[in-house]
Scaffold this active site. Sequence first.
Site, PDB file in Angstrom:
ATOM      1  N   LYS A  31      -2.133 -10.892 -13.332  1.00  0.00           N
ATOM      2  CA  LYS A  31      -3.308 -11.616 -12.875  1.00  0.00           C
ATOM      3  C   LYS A  31      -4.454 -11.155 -13.407  1.00  0.00           C
ATOM      4  O   LYS A  31      -5.586 -11.786 -13.726  1.00  0.00           O
ATOM      5  CB  LYS A  31      -3.487 -11.763 -11.728  1.00  0.00           C
ATOM      6  CG  LYS A  31      -2.185 -12.198 -10.733  1.00  0.00           C
ATOM      7  CD  LYS A  31      -2.062 -13.500 -10.973  1.00  0.00           C
ATOM      8  CE  LYS A  31      -1.178 -14.446 -10.146  1.00  0.00           C
ATOM      9  NZ  LYS A  31       0.262 -14.203 -10.598  1.00  0.00           N
ATOM     10  N   GLU A  65     -10.367  -9.402  -5.493  1.00  0.00           N
ATOM     11  CA  GLU A  65     -11.685 -10.255  -6.074  1.00  0.00           C
ATOM     12  C   GLU A  65     -12.134 -10.828  -4.818  1.00  0.00           C
ATOM     13  O   GLU A  65     -11.515 -10.747  -3.677  1.00  0.00           O
ATOM     14  CB  GLU A  65     -11.082 -11.167  -6.726  1.00  0.00           C
ATOM     15  CG  GLU A  65     -10.112 -12.168  -6.191  1.00  0.00           C
ATOM     16  CD  GLU A  65      -9.521 -13.082  -7.184  1.00  0.00           C
ATOM     17  OE1 GLU A  65      -9.709 -13.167  -8.207  1.00  0.00           O
ATOM     18  OE2 GLU A  65      -8.707 -14.124  -6.609  1.00  0.00           O
ATOM     19  N   ARG A  87       5.228 -22.745 -15.935  1.00  0.00           N
ATOM     20  CA  ARG A  87       6.159 -23.392 -15.671  1.00  0.00           C
ATOM     21  C   ARG A  87       5.794 -25.108 -15.141  1.00  0.00           C
ATOM     22  O   ARG A  87       4.712 -25.348 -14.899  1.00  0.00           O
ATOM     23  CB  ARG A  87       7.064 -22.747 -14.402  1.00  0.00           C
ATOM     24  CG  ARG A  87       6.177 -22.530 -13.423  1.00  0.00           C
ATOM     25  CD  ARG A  87       7.253 -22.100 -12.040  1.00  0.00           C
ATOM     26  NE  ARG A  87       6.250 -21.353 -10.977  1.00  0.00           N
ATOM     27  CZ  ARG A  87       5.741 -22.236 -10.035  1.00  0.00           C
ATOM     28  NH1 ARG A  87       5.682 -23.456 -10.236  1.00  0.00           N
ATOM     29  NH2 ARG A  87       4.922 -21.609  -9.114  1.00  0.00           N
TER      30      ARG A  87
END
Length: 472
Positions: free
Chosen positions: A115, A199, A291
């Site tokens: 991430k 975050e 995906r």
Amino acid sequence: MLRKILIANRGEIAVRIIRACAEMGIRSVAIYSEADRFALHVKKADESYCIGSEPLAGYLNPHALVNLAASTGCDAIHPGYGFLSENALFAKICKDRGLIFIGPESDVIHRMGDKTEARKAMIKAGIPVTPGSEGNVVNVEEALSIAEQIGYPIMLKATSGGGGRGIRRCDSQQELLQNYDRVISEATKAFGSADVFLEKCVVNPRHIEVQVLGDHHGNTIHLYERDCSIQRRNQKLIEIAPSPQLDEAQRQYIGGLAVLAAKAVGYTNAGTVEFLLDDKDRFYFMEMNTRVQVEHTITETITGVDIVEEQIRVAAGLPLRFKQEEIKRRGYAIQFRVNAEDPKNSFLPSFGHISRYYAPGGPGVRTDTAIYTGYEVPPFYDSMLAKVIVNAHTWEDAIKRGERALKDMGLFGIKTTIPYYLKILSHPEFRSGRFNTSFVESHPELVNYSLKPRPEVLASVIAAAMAAHTGL
């Protein structure tokens, strides 16, 4: 074109891929654990092989799956979603053994699965991201310092996380101290990595994602957006395409951002770029799923593009069959994840014997599932039993069709989320098309529904009682 594909998955997504293979004239190879011996994907594939007695181990062993694919003459592996679908090592092993991995390149999977690396790539590409740590936080002291700078609430996240796991919202310094070790522990157990970052928390956002397709010839397009705001504990329940909350300018803007993001990392095959939309209509990049998504069905419904078939074609080296200007959308589509859970009992899993099942039908209704009458739902896997997809020209008509389809569906023997979804569909906030990710938590009263027996069920109960009384 590919000749034979091993499907490294189970359940409805395995059935979905088998159907795509059948239409393309490609032989399909299914895998199964002993717990899945009587599963529908085993019955439908051209070939099926047992991968062991353990419910999960075989599905998570990349070397064993690649060996099986090679020994059975497959030239490709489709990972579906979940399990090893976003495992960069699996993709690399496939390539090293001369097998085609039906997905992006392993380095892209690795980069987007991390991430913090994904955030850095998006910042470099000019994609808006939420304020947060530049990389992984070294310790809780650094996390506290950054949180103080950007302000609470913050989201503490596992760097390798996904599927709603390894995430904690912290509204204060005390909560950050309480959750720091928990997130690290969960991240280590679930993803094998203790790395975390933080975050700024976008309070009560709308969760908007964009489906993208990219080929090996430099072509990248989007297939419009999906609204995934109806979720519980970061797990999606109901998905909608396109979002009833965006206007046309927003739709074009976020679609362009998603294509820019995909091109920035050299993305090929099918993927999803996920965004948060705040109360001031500002978009922020959240993550990229490398995906096919569970909810790809509603995008297929509004665009007419078979995403799984495009995945296979791209993996085979063929160019995309559509240019961006050729992608048209039609109406609205809604997907309901029918889960084996009891909403009235804190969504407790409800596995066991399906005594009777029949799918809803009629205009604008699609059901993707791997269950059948007599199927024994195993307790070892995800609780999703089926996906009911409806579409109609207008948002209002899509809601009405959803109500009709869910009421049409017959699924007996276990508890499901169907009655709960009917309550959501009847809520004015949902029907207005204005909701956010706090909807489920904000409306706990929606689990207070009554289960009225259907006439045919009541008739069978009465008949059984009469037979017992008369001794027949």
